[in-house]
Design a protein around this motif. Structure first.
Motif, short mmCIF file in Angstrom:
data_model
loop_
_atom_site.label_atom_id
_atom_site.label_comp_id
_atom_site.label_asym_id
_atom_site.label_seq_id
_atom_site.Cartn_x
_atom_site.Cartn_y
_atom_site.Cartn_z
N MET A 148 -11.45 8.84 5.75
CA MET A 148 -10.74 9.96 5.13
C MET A 148 -10.94 11.16 6.05
N ASP A 149 -9.86 11.84 6.39
CA ASP A 149 -10.04 12.91 7.37
C ASP A 149 -10.21 14.30 6.76
N LYS A 185 -10.49 -2.05 1.51
CA LYS A 185 -9.56 -3.05 2.04
C LYS A 185 -10.27 -4.21 2.75
N GLN A 227 -12.41 9.80 -2.88
CA GLN A 227 -12.82 8.43 -2.53
C GLN A 227 -14.22 8.13 -3.09
N ARG A 279 -1.48 11.29 1.43
CA ARG A 279 -2.36 10.68 2.44
C ARG A 279 -3.65 10.17 1.78
N ARG A 322 -2.89 7.02 -0.19
CA ARG A 322 -2.63 5.92 0.74
C ARG A 322 -3.91 5.30 1.29
N HIS A 323 -4.92 6.15 1.56
CA HIS A 323 -6.11 5.66 2.29
C HIS A 323 -7.33 5.43 1.42
N THR A 346 0.82 -1.22 0.00
CA THR A 346 0.00 0.00 0.00
C THR A 346 0.85 1.27 0.00
N GLU A 347 2.18 1.13 0.17
CA GLU A 347 3.05 2.32 0.12
C GLU A 347 3.50 2.64 -1.30
N THR A 369 -12.03 2.52 6.15
CA THR A 369 -11.06 3.28 5.34
C THR A 369 -11.43 4.77 5.45
N GLY A 399 -10.17 14.32 0.46
CA GLY A 399 -10.08 12.86 0.45
C GLY A 399 -11.44 12.22 0.28
#
Ligand code: ADP
Ligand code: NI
Length: 217
Positions: A112-113, A104, A121, A96, A99-100, A70-71, A110, A117
Motif C-alpha cells: 500500500m503506498d 493474494k 488494510q 486504489r 484494488r490493492h 479484482t477490478e 500486497t 491504504g
C-alpha cells in the motif's frame, strides 16, 4: 453534497448491499473495519474522509464473489463515488485502496503506498484474526463447501495470485496459508500490536484443535 452527507449516503448504500451476507463479508464486518480504521487513522494522522470511504467500500464487490475479478470492487466503488459527486483525486485514491487491499497468496506482496491504504488494510486484516477471525473463517469455509479439516492434505505456500484464487484447501489449512501470516504483514504500530494478540489467541485455538483431533484432551 458535503462530506458528512456523502459518508451517510455511502453507509446506507453499503448497509443495504451487504446486510445478511453469509460469508463474514457482511455489514457488521464493514462496521468493525470502519471503527478500527478510524482509530488507526487518527493515530497515524491519515485523511479521515479517504479512510472512511475506503473502509465502507472495501468489500462492495469482492473478487472472491465476482469470478476472481479484482477490478469488480474498484469499479463498483468508482461508480458509486461518481454518483455522489466526490472529487476525482479522492475517487482515485479510494479505488486504489480497494484494488490493492486483499490478501493474494503467502508469497504475493500486497503493498500500500499511502498511509490511508495502510490503515484500512490493517483494520481489514485485524478482522480476519482472533476470535472473530476464527468465526469468519469457518463461516466462509462452510459457505463455499471447504472441508473443515483433512489431516491428509498439507497447507501450501501460494506463489501466485492464480494458485491462491483456485485453492480449495480445508479451513484449518487456511490458517496456515493466510491467517497466521498476517501478523508479519501489518503496517501500523497499533495494528502490529493488536495482530500479535489476536495471533496468539488463534495459536491457542489451533493447539486445542490438534489435541482434540488426537483425542488427547
Ligand atoms: P481479504 O481482503 O484479505 O480478502 P476479507 O476482508 O475479504 O480479506 O476477508 C477475508 C475473510 O474471509 C477472512 O476472515 C478469511 O478467514 C475468510 N476467508 C477467505 N478465504 C478463505 C478460505 N479459503 N477458507 C476460509 N476462510 C476464508
Ligand atoms: Ni474485508
Amino acid at each position: 453534497m458535503d462530506r458528512a452527507a456523502i459518508l451517510g449516503r455511502t453507509e446506507r448504500f453499503v448497509r443495504r448491499r451487504l446486510t445478511g451476507e453469509p460469508t463474514g463479508h457482511d455489514w457488521w464486518h464493514v462496521e468493525r473495519v470502519r471503527a478500527l480504521s478510524r482509530r488507526l487513522g487518527s493515530e497515524e494522522e491519515a485523511d479521515p474522509f479517504v479512510v472512511e470511504l475506503a473502509a465502507l467500500l472495501h468489500d462492495i464487490a469482492d473478487w472472491k464473489f465476482h469470478a476472481g475479478d479484482t477490478e469488480a470492487g474498484p469499479q463498483a466503488a468508482r461508480a458509486w463515488l461518481k454518483e455522489c459527486g466526490v472529487e476525482v483525486q479522492v475517487i482515485e485514491h479510494v479505488c486504489r485502496i480497494v484494488r490493492h487491499l486483499s490478501f493474494k497468496g503467502s508469497d504475493v506482496p500486497t503493498p500500500m503506498d499511502t498511509i490511508e491504504g495502510k490503515v484500512v488494510q490493517d483494520a481489514d486484516r485485524l478482522d480476519a484474526l482472533g476470535a472473530i477471525g476464527i468465526a469468519r473463517a469457518f463461516a466462509f469455509g462452510g459457505r463455499v463447501g471447504s472441508e473443515l479439516y483433512n489431516p491428509e492434505v498439507s497447507p501450501l505456500r501460494h506463489q501466485s495470485f492464480d494458485s491462491y484464487r483456485e485453492s480449495n484447501s480445508s479451513t484449518i489449512n487456511h490458517f496456515y496459508e493466510k491467517l497466521l501470516l498476517l501478523k508479519d504483514r501489518m503496517n501500523t504500530r497499533t495494528g502490529k500490536r493488536m495482530a500479535a494478540q489476536r495471533h496468539d489467541y488463534m495459536e491457542r485455538f489451533l493447539e486445542q484443535f490438534d489435541h482434540e483431533c488426537k483425542g488427547e484432551k
